[in-house]
Design an enzyme around this catalytic site. Structure first.
Site, mmCIF file in Angstrom:
data_model
loop_
_atom_site.group_PDB
_atom_site.id
_atom_site.type_symbol
_atom_site.label_atom_id
_atom_site.label_comp_id
_atom_site.label_asym_id
_atom_site.label_seq_id
_atom_site.Cartn_x
_atom_site.Cartn_y
_atom_site.Cartn_z
ATOM 1 C CG ASP A 29 -2.004 0.995 1.223
ATOM 2 O OD1 ASP A 29 -1.737 2.174 0.882
ATOM 3 O OD2 ASP A 29 -3.141 0.634 1.569
ATOM 4 C CB ILE A 30 1.473 4.053 -2.334
ATOM 5 C CG1 ILE A 30 0.072 4.507 -2.703
ATOM 6 C CG2 ILE A 30 2.081 3.148 -3.383
ATOM 7 C CD1 ILE A 30 0.036 5.424 -3.916
ATOM 8 C CG HIS A 92 -8.713 -3.823 -1.705
ATOM 9 N ND1 HIS A 92 -9.813 -3.109 -2.170
ATOM 10 C CD2 HIS A 92 -8.182 -3.073 -0.717
ATOM 11 C CE1 HIS A 92 -9.914 -1.973 -1.492
ATOM 12 N NE2 HIS A 92 -8.935 -1.946 -0.595
ATOM 13 C CG HIS A 94 -6.409 -2.975 3.625
ATOM 14 N ND1 HIS A 94 -5.707 -1.835 3.290
ATOM 15 C CD2 HIS A 94 -7.660 -2.805 3.130
ATOM 16 C CE1 HIS A 94 -6.502 -1.018 2.624
ATOM 17 N NE2 HIS A 94 -7.692 -1.584 2.516
#
Length: 124
Positions: A29-30, A92, A94
């Site tokens: 994750d950016i 998605h 995390h």
């Protein structure tokens, strides 16, 4: 219109990829909440995780299991799973290597070198 994740999967946008198979891709994750914060994304674009086909659902969770086990082995920390479903219209999960400094929603600012170092450590 393709989601940002579909563009990453298609190679149109860069990412710090740590895993890929024929059904799933995982990348850092950016805007990480902790170092190693990873997104596990089915290659098929569906908005809601529960709208995935049975095959894609199983592939996603099999990848989550494999990646989180590897993540725990490498980091020595328990892995937290989050399925939020509102930030990007593409299903998605995390994965967050838990540490006591983690605060949900608070993001870290990492350099490209830090991202690359984490990617190298977690890559499968």
């Amino acid at each position: 219109m393709s989601s940002i994740f579909s563009k990453i999967i298609a190679g149109e946008l860069p990412c710090y990829k740590i895993y890929e198979d024929d059904k799933v891709m995982a990348f850092l994750d950016i805007n990480p909440e902790v170092k190693g914060h990873t997104l596990v994304v089915p290659k098929v674009e569906v908005d809601k995780i529960y709208d995935l086909s049975e095959v894609d659902w199983v592939a996603l969770w099999a990848a989550v299991k494999k990646i989180s086990a590897h993540m725990e082995e490498v980091t020595g920390r328990r892995t937290i799973y989050e399925v939020i479903g509102v930030d990007v219209p593409h299903a998605h999960v995390h994965l967050l290597p838990f540490d006591e400094t983690w605060e949900h929603g608070k993001t870290l600012s990492l350099s490209e070198d830090e991202f690359n170092s984490i990617r190298e450590k977690l890559a499968m």
